[in-house]
Design an enzyme around this catalytic site. Structure first.
Site, short mmCIF file in Angstrom:
data_model
loop_
_atom_site.label_atom_id
_atom_site.label_comp_id
_atom_site.label_asym_id
_atom_site.label_seq_id
_atom_site.Cartn_x
_atom_site.Cartn_y
_atom_site.Cartn_z
N ALA A 125 0.86 -1.19 0.00
CA ALA A 125 0.00 0.00 0.00
C ALA A 125 0.89 1.23 0.00
O ALA A 125 1.96 1.25 0.63
CB ALA A 125 -0.92 0.00 1.22
N ALA A 127 0.45 5.47 0.40
CA ALA A 127 -0.44 6.59 0.68
C ALA A 127 0.33 7.89 0.64
O ALA A 127 1.51 7.94 0.27
CB ALA A 127 -1.13 6.39 2.03
N SER A 128 -0.32 8.97 1.08
CA SER A 128 0.27 10.30 0.94
C SER A 128 1.45 10.52 1.86
O SER A 128 2.39 11.25 1.52
CB SER A 128 -0.79 11.36 1.22
OG SER A 128 -1.36 11.17 2.51
N ALA A 130 3.14 7.81 3.77
CA ALA A 130 4.04 6.67 3.95
C ALA A 130 3.60 5.54 3.04
O ALA A 130 2.54 5.61 2.41
CB ALA A 130 4.05 6.22 5.41
N LYS A 146 5.93 0.08 7.96
CA LYS A 146 5.49 1.36 7.42
C LYS A 146 6.67 2.32 7.39
O LYS A 146 7.33 2.55 8.43
CB LYS A 146 4.36 1.93 8.28
CG LYS A 146 3.74 3.19 7.73
CD LYS A 146 2.48 3.56 8.50
CE LYS A 146 1.76 4.74 7.86
NZ LYS A 146 0.49 5.05 8.55
N ASP A 281 -9.30 9.30 10.75
CA ASP A 281 -8.97 9.22 9.32
C ASP A 281 -9.57 7.95 8.75
O ASP A 281 -8.88 7.12 8.15
CB ASP A 281 -7.46 9.25 9.15
CG ASP A 281 -7.05 9.61 7.72
OD1 ASP A 281 -7.88 10.17 6.99
OD2 ASP A 281 -5.90 9.33 7.34
#
Length: 508
Positions: A125, A127-128, A130, A146, A281
């Site tokens: 995955a 994301a913005s 990490a 992560k 979130d």
């Protein structure tokens, strides 16, 4: 530097043809030919939704987060844009694997192969803030690693600087500027974003949420492997589930979708009113579901907290809303100081009723919360209600919850689902149950204080009282002096009044 960032934002918007969204309005239709003539060099063959997503990705994490929020509001966004923005939730272009290895080697002080038995170079995955890689620890435990994106701090600081400047202009130029507290809202946003840059803080958030829901049949939170965590790296238990956005797959797994939607509402209210610590979130990229229908929380960078005052105020308001007691809602706003003290409660009550009454007893698919929020904003403007910056995260989370509920079960009745939980919670806070909880909370303090009472009493009684007597004598003397001055003033006033009365009698 901020002017260069502003130029970059405008340039990216023009390069990807985002002016199309603005020029689509009839009032500026005349400008279309001018823009097309000036920017003839652009090749805008991609659909508008793809161009919007790519522009947000190019502009950085703040804009990506804005797109993530929009993707959950399918009642406000056209379907093509909502579908494309959903890709921002966990499919942002990753940074190179070589860069990931450099970060890990610098953090751990040794090669990645010596830290993990196995490390997948391809992220699962991205994301913005990490991206996540699967790995296997030295003891054979499967884990998720992560890794924070490099160089985010400077980009975020520039973007927030622009937001702060815009907030200042809003306060100066608009009549409602001060009431909306735009600078306080941006300050809250700044704090939230920079908190996300510390993965140790996120790991502690994860650990706290896991402790709050330990043994819960509704929510599973991964375990944190603290020995591997640093500011730029967080290592936690690998979770196996299906993204909550894949509703058809969940149905094939036998998951009860309506029950899943109701569980999401219960989880949210439990976090807010029982723990005052909530996941703020909750977009689909951060939530998975296992075969047993349990939620799996994944991202813990943005967590919200509430004070006891805010919690009790919100609970009373929610409960009053569910009971349609709009006068109680209006009075609570006045009592909390969110509206001026001279607000007419009956008028405020009528305005709130006009906004909220049409949405009761209707499923989510028939309600546009965007329109409801717009009308509530208009009402707050009319009554000079102040925006509360500390509740911005909660408002954002409510929008995310409603968006998730709409995707899972459009027939979900949000009011009927939440009302029993809030009633049960209120019953636990007041009456004998509330007294027992308060006593349980204060018991450790009293257990420490009670054994000290005899000693404290003896110390007080045995102390030298001469100083106290002297102080008392001084106070009495001062009091007598004040009384003496007061009597003189009264005597003078009486003499003046007598003189005026005598003068009046002799002159008439």
């Amino acid at each position: 530097m901020r002017i260069f960032r502003l130029i970059t934002i405008v340039w990216v918007a023009l390069r990807f043809g985002l002016d199309e969204f603005f020029l689509g309005h009839e009032r500026v239709r005349a400008l279309r030919w001018l823009v097309k003539t000036t920017l003839f060099w652009r090749h805008l063959s991609e659909p508008r939704a793809v161009r919007l997503r790519r522009a947000l990705e190019a502009l950085g994490p703040i804009f990506v987060k804005f797109g993530q929020m929009l993707s959950t509001r399918r009642d406000l966004m056209p379907p093509d844009i909502a579908d494309e923005l959903a890709r921002l939730q966990d499919r942002v272009p990753p940074f190179p694997a070589a860069q990931v290895r450099q970060i890990l080697q610098r953090v751990y002080g040794r090669p990645v192969e010596q830290v993990f038995i196995q490390f997948d170079a391809e992220p699962i995955a991205s994301a913005s803030m990490a991206q996540v890689h699967f790995a296997v620890l030295q003891d054979g435990t499967e884990a998720a690693v992560k890794v924070l994106r490099p160089g985010l701090g400077e980009i975020i600081d520039h973007d927030l600087g622009l937001l702060e400047a815009a907030a200042m202009l809003v306060e100066i130029l608009f009549a409602d500027g001060r009431r909306l507290h735009p600078r306080e809202v941006v300050a809250e946003f700044r704090k939230t974003l920079f908190d996300e840059l510390d993965l140790m803080r996120e790991a502690s958030n994860c650990s706290q949420l896991r402790r709050n829901f330990e043994g819960s049949p509704l929510l599973i939170v991964p375990e944190v492997y603290w020995d591997y965590c640093e500011t730029e790296v967080m290592v936690m238990e690998r979770m196996k589930g299906v993204p909550i956005s894949q509703v058809d797959t969940l149905r094939k797994m036998g998951v009860d979708i309506p029950r899943l939607a109701m569980s999401g509402v219960e989880i949210f209210f439990t976090q807010v009113f029982r723990d005052t610590f909530f996941h703020a979130d909750m977009h689909p990229g951060n939530i998975q579901v296992n075969a047993q229908g349990q939620y799996i929380a994944l991202d813990f960078g943005i967590m919200g907290t509430l004070t006891e005052v805010d919690k009790n105020y919100l609970a009373q308001n929610f409960l009053a809303f569910f009971q349609r007691d709009y006068r109680a809602v209006a009075q609570a706003h006045v009592d909390a100081g969110w509206t001026p003290a001279d607000t007419r409660v009956d008028e405020f009550e009528a305005a709130i009723r006009a906004v909220c009454e049409p949405v009761f007893d209707r499923p989510l698919k028939e309600i546009s919360f965007g329109k409801v929020l717009l009308r509530l904003f208009q009402t707050s403007r009319r009554f000079n209600m102040e925006i509360q910056p500390q509740l911005v995260l909660l408002q954002k989370t409510l929008l995310n919850i409603e968006g998730l509920g709409r995707q899972l079960d459009p027939d979900l009745d949000l009011w009927k689902t939440a009302k029993p939980f809030l009633e049960r919670w209120m019953n636990e806070q007041v009456g004998w149950r509330g007294a027992l909880l308060a006593l349980k909370h204060e018991a450790p303090h009293w257990a420490t204080l009670l054994p000290q009472l005899p000693r404290l009493a003896h110390t007080y009684l045995a102390r030298d009282s001469s100083a106290d007597l002297a102080a008392l004598a001084q106070q009495l003397a001062a009091g007598q002096a004040r009384q003496h001055k007061t009597l003189i003033v009264i005597a003078v006033l009486l003499a003046l009044l007598a003189g005026l009365a005598g003068y009046a009698l002799f002159t008439h």
